[in-house]
Design an enzyme around this catalytic site. Structure first.
Site, PDB file in Angstrom:
ATOM      1  N   HIS A   1       0.845  -1.212   0.000  1.00  0.00           N
ATOM      2  CA  HIS A   1       0.000   0.000   0.000  1.00  0.00           C
ATOM      3  C   HIS A   1       0.875   1.256   0.000  1.00  0.00           C
ATOM      4  CE1 HIS A   1      -3.356   2.696   1.302  1.00  0.00           C
ATOM      5  NE2 HIS A   1      -2.373   3.308   1.957  1.00  0.00           N
ATOM      6  N   GLU A   2       1.842   1.339   0.933  1.00  0.00           N
ATOM      7  CA  GLU A   2       2.650   2.559   1.068  1.00  0.00           C
ATOM      8  C   GLU A   2       3.446   2.840  -0.203  1.00  0.00           C
ATOM      9  OE1 GLU A   2       0.821   3.121   4.550  1.00  0.00           O
ATOM     10  OE2 GLU A   2       1.984   4.527   3.346  1.00  0.00           O
TER      11      GLU A   2
ATOM     12  N   HIS B   1       1.796   5.051  -2.601  1.00  0.00           N
ATOM     13  CA  HIS B   1       1.999   6.496  -2.331  1.00  0.00           C
ATOM     14  C   HIS B   1       3.365   6.936  -2.826  1.00  0.00           C
ATOM     15  CE1 HIS B   1      -1.641   6.850  -0.040  1.00  0.00           C
ATOM     16  NE2 HIS B   1      -1.241   6.072   0.952  1.00  0.00           N
TER      17      HIS B   1
ATOM     18  N   HIS C   1      -5.259   7.734  -1.901  1.00  0.00           N
ATOM     19  CA  HIS C   1      -6.147   6.666  -1.444  1.00  0.00           C
ATOM     20  C   HIS C   1      -7.313   6.500  -2.407  1.00  0.00           C
ATOM     21  CE1 HIS C   1      -4.527   7.003   2.894  1.00  0.00           C
ATOM     22  NE2 HIS C   1      -3.928   6.037   2.211  1.00  0.00           N
TER      23      HIS C   1
END
Lengths: 409, 84
Positions: free
Chosen positions: A119-120, A123, A129
């Site tokens: 997930h990170e 970014h 998101h």
């Protein structure tokens, strides 16, 4: 998917990363492996490449820190905020910080490092998101056993860096849309008075307290059930629901998978080895008979005698004429009614009525409630429906009729 | 009767604190003291709460109902949902 405001991105698609320090929760090798796998997720579907370096400044610096670690975004101790990352850019740009006050794992237990790192890194590469609950870029931590980029994630990263170099473009699972009229179901069953629909990794359910259908991961309730269930039915007087996939099935009571499962369908139900999987199943509370639909045949199992009834399998058309030769899912609701749902990908509109679930106002309730002598069973197939008279065991004259004609609205 | 437990909880003081903190962290709610005083009837909090509820596909009520609090208490990523 959502791109980070201002569309920051890496000019050079060949990036480096460095793990500055390690959490004591996992071995160094396990941390290396989790982070490497996370990078591979993104490199496999984009032109991006990632090379691990062991010293100096890398594009993406990864570290485990706690509390205030002087980047204006202090961590908050156990739970809550698990990690964060910075958008592409020089110096702190792209860096990933994991909260050392969490416990990092490489299994089901909170929190799976691979899952959070995947997930990170989204970014770090320029994604914000997503509201798609099936996407890795959904902000809340959800670990359903496997970590895979959804189509939403893939579309997002390819919107920034273009398609991957692979000759065949990899795709990811789509999250079902509750009101999609082309939606087909893997399985449907009642569960303690509610009806749950199953599709891929997700369940959908409606109940009177939440007017909108709820969609979430099957693993939320049953973390050990596989994705892609194929059939399910409830044995209400045992307070048990059985889920089928392939030649195996699981029995649950509430949220607990009963001990000793999965079992195989051959010894437990007496299916021949030629039966590889179950398409749909439903159990009639009144008679204790469970109908299994397998390809164009149906089997009837007696829950009390715990054996298959003689004379089965039969063609579906024999017991349920007109239903066709394949059933996706079937469930029983309100006594003597069976609803059979059949769908082919791409058939538009046939499920229109099913997601109202409240009975269409034009069904004559007295018919449905007045007990055995007035037993009527309504079968919905595509845009038509049949009415089957249980007493005469025959389809009524004048059917099939067009759903929209009788169930307007 | 048997049924799945649905998350219910009364809004209590710490829930108010949870809501305030969550909206500051992830939805750009400005965090000055006066804000806290007015939050029972204040617009910014209601608006931010609606943004958050819309983002998570919850019923957009602008009120910190049980479902909304449930989502706020789930572990998550520290990057804000709404751009700074």
């Amino acid at each position: 998917f959502v791109l980070t405001q201002g569309n920051p991105q890496w000019e050079d698609t060949h990036l480096t990363y460095r793990i500055e320090n390690y959490t004591p929760d996992l071995s160094r090798a396990a941390v290396d492996h989790a982070i490497e796998k996370a990078f591979q997720l993104w490199s496999s579907i984009s032109p991006l490449t990632f090379t691990k370096v062991s010293e100096g400044q890398a594009d993406i610096m990864i570290s485990f820190v706690r509390g205030d670690h002087h980047d204006n975004s202090p961590f908050d101790g156990p739970g809550g905020n698990l990690a964060h990352a910075f958008q592409p850019g020089p110096r702190i740009g792209g860096d990933v910080h994991f909260d050392e006050d969490e416990r990092w794992t490489n299994n089901f237990r909170d929190y799976n490092l691979y899952r959070v790192a995947a997930h990170e890194l989204g970014h770090s590469l320029g994604l914000a998101h997503s509201t798609d609950i099936g996407a890795l870029m959904y902000p809340n931590y959800i670990f359903s056993g496997d970590v895979q980029l959804s189509q939403d994630d893939i579309s997002g990263i390819q919107a920034i860096y273009g398609p991957s170099q692979n000759p065949t473009q990899p795709t990811g699972p789509q999250t079902p849309q509750v009101c999609d009229s082309k939606l087909t179901f893997d399985a449907i069953t009642t569960v303690r008075g509610e009806v749950m629909f199953f599709k891929d990794r997700f369940y959908m359910r409606t109940n009177p307290f939440y007017p909108e259908a709820e969609l979430n991961f099957i693993s939320l309730f049953w973390p050990h059930l596989p994705n892609g269930l194929q059939a399910a039915y409830e044995v209400a007087d045992r307070d048990e629901v059985r889920f089928f996939k392939g030649n195996k099935y699981w029995a649950v009571k509430g949220q607990n998978v009963l001990y000793g499962y999965p079992k195989d369908i051959y010894r437990s139900f007496g299916f021949p080895r030629t039966v590889k999987n179950i398409d749909a199943a439903v159990s009639d509370e009144d008679t204790g008979k469970t109908y299994f639909f397998v390809a164009n045949k149906c089997w009837r199992y007696d829950e009390y005698k715990q054996s298959m009834d003689a004379g089965y399998p039969k063609m579906i058309a024999e017991d349920f004429p007109g239903i066709g030769n394949k059933v996706d899912a079937v469930f029983q609701k309100d006594g003597n009614k069976f609803w059979a749902v059949r769908g082919i990908e791409g058939q538009a509109g046939y499920l229109r009525g099913i997601h109202t679930l409240g009975f269409p106002p034009t069904i004559r309730e007295t018919e449905a409630v007045s007990g055995k002598e007035k037993k009527k069973t309504y079968f919905f197939v595509e845009d038509k429906y049949w009415r089957f008279d249980e007493n005469s065991q025959s389809m009524e004259q004048g059917f099939p009729r067009i759903i929209a004609d009788d169930f307007s609205g | 009767s048997h049924s799945f437990p649905t998350a219910t909880s009364e809004t209590q003081e710490q829930d108010v604190e949870t809501v305030q903190k969550y909206l500051e962290n992830y939805y750009n709610l400005k965090s000055d003291a006066k804000q806290v005083e007015r939050q029972r009837n204040s617009d910014p909090v209601v608006e931010k709460l609606k943004q958050m509820q819309k983002f998570f596909g919850l019923k957009v009520t602008g009120k910190p109902d049980a479902e909304t609090l449930n989502v706020m208490k789930q572990p998550r990523c520290g990057v804000p949902d709404m751009a700074q």
